[in-house]
Design a protein around this motif. Structure first.
Motif, PDB file in Angstrom:
ATOM      1  N   HIS A   9      43.873 -20.736  17.741  1.00 29.12           N
ATOM      2  CA  HIS A   9      44.996 -20.105  17.037  1.00 29.12           C
ATOM      3  C   HIS A   9      44.487 -19.337  15.818  1.00 29.12           C
ATOM      4  CE1 HIS A   9      47.243 -22.910  19.481  1.00 29.12           C
ATOM      5  NE2 HIS A   9      48.360 -22.291  19.133  1.00 29.12           N
ATOM      6  N   THR A  11      46.100 -17.838  11.800  1.00 26.85           N
ATOM      7  CA  THR A  11      47.141 -18.055  10.809  1.00 26.85           C
ATOM      8  C   THR A  11      47.805 -16.726  10.484  1.00 26.85           C
ATOM      9  OG1 THR A  11      45.844 -19.832   9.827  1.00 26.85           O
ATOM     10  CG2 THR A  11      47.645 -18.936   8.496  1.00 26.85           C
ATOM     11  N   THR A  22      61.777 -14.611   8.695  1.00 27.42           N
ATOM     12  CA  THR A  22      61.086 -15.664   9.450  1.00 27.42           C
ATOM     13  C   THR A  22      61.435 -17.064   8.964  1.00 27.42           C
ATOM     14  OG1 THR A  22      59.168 -15.675   7.970  1.00 27.42           O
ATOM     15  CG2 THR A  22      59.126 -14.130   9.847  1.00 27.42           C
ATOM     16  N   GLU A  27      52.680 -19.311   9.838  1.00 23.21           N
ATOM     17  CA  GLU A  27      52.745 -19.976  11.142  1.00 23.21           C
ATOM     18  C   GLU A  27      51.433 -19.738  11.865  1.00 23.21           C
ATOM     19  OE1 GLU A  27      55.474 -18.485  14.223  1.00 23.21           O
ATOM     20  OE2 GLU A  27      55.745 -16.693  12.998  1.00 23.21           O
ATOM     21  N   TYR A  28      51.217 -20.519  12.902  1.00 18.28           N
ATOM     22  CA  TYR A  28      50.004 -20.420  13.702  1.00 18.28           C
ATOM     23  C   TYR A  28      50.386 -19.865  15.067  1.00 18.28           C
ATOM     24  CZ  TYR A  28      48.591 -23.672  10.090  1.00 18.28           C
ATOM     25  OH  TYR A  28      48.357 -24.259   8.874  1.00 18.28           O
ATOM     26  N   LEU A  29      49.629 -18.882  15.511  1.00 21.49           N
ATOM     27  CA  LEU A  29      49.893 -18.259  16.806  1.00 21.49           C
ATOM     28  C   LEU A  29      48.621 -18.271  17.643  1.00 21.49           C
ATOM     29  CD1 LEU A  29      52.042 -15.257  15.561  1.00 21.49           C
ATOM     30  CD2 LEU A  29      52.844 -17.321  16.708  1.00 21.49           C
ATOM     31  N   PRO A  30      48.774 -18.237  18.978  1.00 24.06           N
ATOM     32  CA  PRO A  30      47.611 -18.291  19.866  1.00 24.06           C
ATOM     33  C   PRO A  30      46.712 -17.056  19.723  1.00 24.06           C
ATOM     34  CG  PRO A  30      49.638 -18.745  21.074  1.00 24.06           C
ATOM     35  CD  PRO A  30      50.034 -18.274  19.717  1.00 24.06           C
ATOM     36  N   THR A  33      44.617 -12.099  20.409  1.00 27.26           N
ATOM     37  CA  THR A  33      45.678 -11.140  20.672  1.00 27.26           C
ATOM     38  C   THR A  33      45.312  -9.860  19.941  1.00 27.26           C
ATOM     39  OG1 THR A  33      48.085 -10.816  20.724  1.00 27.26           O
ATOM     40  CG2 THR A  33      47.164 -11.784  18.722  1.00 27.26           C
ATOM     41  N   LEU A  38      50.777  -8.549  18.632  1.00 32.54           N
ATOM     42  CA  LEU A  38      51.364  -9.392  17.593  1.00 32.54           C
ATOM     43  C   LEU A  38      52.634  -8.764  17.042  1.00 32.54           C
ATOM     44  CD1 LEU A  38      51.459 -11.717  15.568  1.00 32.54           C
ATOM     45  CD2 LEU A  38      49.890 -10.381  14.127  1.00 32.54           C
ATOM     46  N   LEU A  41      55.421  -9.132  19.515  1.00 28.87           N
ATOM     47  CA  LEU A  41      55.891 -10.517  19.541  1.00 28.87           C
ATOM     48  C   LEU A  41      56.813 -10.802  18.353  1.00 28.87           C
ATOM     49  CD1 LEU A  41      55.762 -13.500  20.592  1.00 28.87           C
ATOM     50  CD2 LEU A  41      53.836 -13.777  19.018  1.00 28.87           C
ATOM     51  N   LEU A  42      56.403 -10.374  17.158  1.00 30.49           N
ATOM     52  CA  LEU A  42      57.212 -10.629  15.964  1.00 30.49           C
ATOM     53  C   LEU A  42      58.555  -9.923  16.041  1.00 30.49           C
ATOM     54  CD1 LEU A  42      54.492 -10.427  13.181  1.00 30.49           C
ATOM     55  CD2 LEU A  42      55.511 -12.471  14.210  1.00 30.49           C
ATOM     56  N   LYS A  45      60.636 -12.083  18.341  1.00 27.55           N
ATOM     57  CA  LYS A  45      60.886 -13.426  17.810  1.00 27.55           C
ATOM     58  C   LYS A  45      61.837 -13.426  16.610  1.00 27.55           C
ATOM     59  CE  LYS A  45      58.092 -17.465  16.668  1.00 27.55           C
ATOM     60  NZ  LYS A  45      56.747 -18.009  16.546  1.00 27.55           N
TER      61      LYS A  45
END
Length: 91
Positions: A9, A11, A22, A27-30, A33, A38, A41-42, A45
């Motif tokens: 992951h 940070t 948010t 947060e931690y993301l896989p 990428t 990213l 995704l944001l 999300k």
């Protein structure tokens, strides 16, 4: 600062206005990428984040500014730290 991310992951740190959307400081993301993935995704999300924050925000990867348009294929790796830094006004 945030504690180190779990294995595989990275940070993601949120500053100023981005925390309003948010409700997080980090947060931690896989990983891995790309920056483009990213940001997409944001946008999915956190509704409203792209048009109200990301379009004008600066982005850092490991405390180095990156160009969201020209460097969208930057690979974010395990253990990296990404910052979303919206513009701030001063009076």
């Amino acid at each position: 600062m945030a504690p180190p991310p779990p294995p595989s992951h990275f940070t993601l740190l949120y500053f100023a206005l981005s925390t309003r959307y948010t409700h997080l400081a980090h947060e931690y993301l896989p990983a891995p990428t790309t920056l483009t993935q990213l940001l997409t995704l944001l946008d999915q999300k956190y509704p409203g984040l792209r048009e109200n924050v990301l379009e004008s925000a600066l982005v850092t990867v490991n405390m180095e500014y990156v160009d969201k348009e020209g460097e969208g294929d930057v690979v974010i790796k395990e253990g990296d730290e990404v910052g979303i830094i919206p513009p701030v006004s001063s009076g």
